[in-house]
Structure formats: C-alpha cells, structure tokens
Design a protein around this motif. Structure first.
Motif, PDB file in Angstrom:
ATOM      1  N   UNK A 203     -26.218  47.116  65.630  1.00  0.00           N
ATOM      2  CA  UNK A 203     -27.030  46.318  66.554  1.00  0.00           C
ATOM      3  C   UNK A 203     -27.656  47.225  67.621  1.00  0.00           C
ATOM      4  N   UNK A 204     -26.859  48.130  68.171  1.00  0.00           N
ATOM      5  CA  UNK A 204     -27.371  49.069  69.182  1.00  0.00           C
ATOM      6  C   UNK A 204     -28.456  49.961  68.592  1.00  0.00           C
ATOM      7  N   UNK A 205     -28.265  50.397  67.350  1.00  0.00           N
ATOM      8  CA  UNK A 205     -29.275  51.233  66.697  1.00  0.00           C
ATOM      9  C   UNK A 205     -30.567  50.458  66.496  1.00  0.00           C
ATOM     10  N   UNK A 206     -30.458  49.190  66.117  1.00  0.00           N
ATOM     11  CA  UNK A 206     -31.628  48.343  65.922  1.00  0.00           C
ATOM     12  C   UNK A 206     -32.396  48.112  67.199  1.00  0.00           C
ATOM     13  N   UNK A 207     -31.666  47.947  68.297  1.00  0.00           N
ATOM     14  CA  UNK A 207     -32.311  47.731  69.596  1.00  0.00           C
ATOM     15  C   UNK A 207     -33.046  48.974  70.072  1.00  0.00           C
ATOM     16  N   UNK A 208     -32.507  50.142  69.738  1.00  0.00           N
ATOM     17  CA  UNK A 208     -33.173  51.385  70.158  1.00  0.00           C
ATOM     18  C   UNK A 208     -34.460  51.615  69.386  1.00  0.00           C
TER      19      UNK A 208
END
Length: 147
Positions: free
Chosen positions: A140-145
C-alpha cells in the motif's frame, strides 16, 4: 518499555525475502545493506528465524527464503524467535525495593496482575498481526508513493 529493534530488523528481512526471495538469491550481505545492520547481526537473526521454522537457508553459496506463507507467520512468532524472553522483559520492576518498607516488600506482588495483563494483551496483539499484514501495508505504501 519498548520492543527492541531485533523484531523490526527481522520483519524487515522477512519482508525483503517475501518481495525478492523468489527472484534472486538473498544473502546476509544483501539483507545487511537493506537494513543498515552488520551482516553478523543479520546471520544471527536468520539463524533464530530458521530455528523457529520461519525461513530456510540453502547450503553452499547460501540464500534464504521463507518456508511458510506470510499468513502463517505472526509478529509474535517473529518476536519470540529473535528475542525468546521478550514478554518477560517487556515491563521491568525496579530491582532493589527496600525490604524494610511495606510497599517495597509487596511491590512485586502488587504489580504482578496488571503487568501480567499487559503481557497477555501485547502477546494477543502480536498474535493477531501477520507478515501478510505487513506485506499489505508495504505494498500500500509503495502504491501511494507511485501516485
């Protein structure tokens, strides 16, 4: 009171193994670069995780991989593997209360129940979180970045 950093480094390593372990040989050197830890520290953590049945290490040139699915690995299992006395040391009681003082004589007994409850609550919380939850948070964090 805090969980020592062994647990977070171990979770970091397991997340790395999940993300890259199927496509490349993951060694303690690679994990050391990723975590910022000494390779000896990584080898000790990997050894503990291996004994707990969480990872397996290939002979020869090495390489580590998960031997269970992330859904089957709880944070408690990781924590217990890398720090076996983890919950016993979670909350300490000062070591030298005065035996001459009524409070000093009884403080360990008085704190046993609330501290025991705290340990049980922490264990329950750690048992309810899995490596799969961590993987999902990471992804999820990777997708947001990327957005």
């Amino acid at each position: 009171m805090r969980i020592n950093t062994k647990c977070s480094v171990a979770v970091h390593c397991l997340l790395f193994l999940h993300e890259y372990g199927e496509t490349q040989r993951v060694t303690s050197g690679i994990l050391a670069l990723s975590t910022g830890c000494n390779p000896v520290v990584i080898r000790n953590l990997i050894s503990a995780l291996k004994k707990a049945g969480i990872v397996e290490v290939a002979g020869g040139k090495g390489g580590t991989r998960l031997c269970r699915s992330p859904e089957e690995i709880t944070l408690y299992q990781i924590y217990k593997a890398v720090d076996p006395g983890c919950l016993d040391d979670l909350v300490g009681i000062h070591p030298l209360p005065s035996a001459l003082c009524p409070i000093g004589r009884n403080i360990r007994t008085v704190l046993a129940v609330p501290y025991g409850k705290l340990q049980a609550d922490v264990r329950k919380s750690l048992e309810s979180s899995t490596l799969a939850d961590i993987v999902a948070e990471y992804q999820n964090a990777q997708g947001q970045k990327g957005q």
